[in-house]
Scaffold this motif. Sequence first.
Motif: not given
Length: 125
Positions: A56, A63, A67, A69, A73, A76-80, A99
Amino acid sequence: MFDDLPPDLDRLHTLRVWHAMWLQRIDAKIAALTRRQAEEGHGRRSRPAPPEWIVELGIGDRRPPLQVHAGDCYIAGKRRRPVDRNEARRLLAAGLKACGHCRPDSALGITELSGRPALTAAAAQ
């Protein structure tokens, strides 16, 4: 035999046209649903597999990683970005946070990282 049908020819032709129209509509709907199911099946078969591990990313120009993941998962956010097993292990060993939900540190066999300092953005690159 078919006493419920109208006795005159004009009304029988009208009924035949009406039923032919409905059969055409039904056949068109069947064909559309068949195509849709085939496209959905093709989409499921050709969809790429999710990555095994993801990182993430934070907000901003650089950027920085936040974390690690597991690839599936839900937290996990959108920025990955996807990473391979070795990079995930390297990032965790360098101090990047794991995570708490999917526990990639346990899955990767890296559980003794509680005393390490947090990973800086420069060390992650």
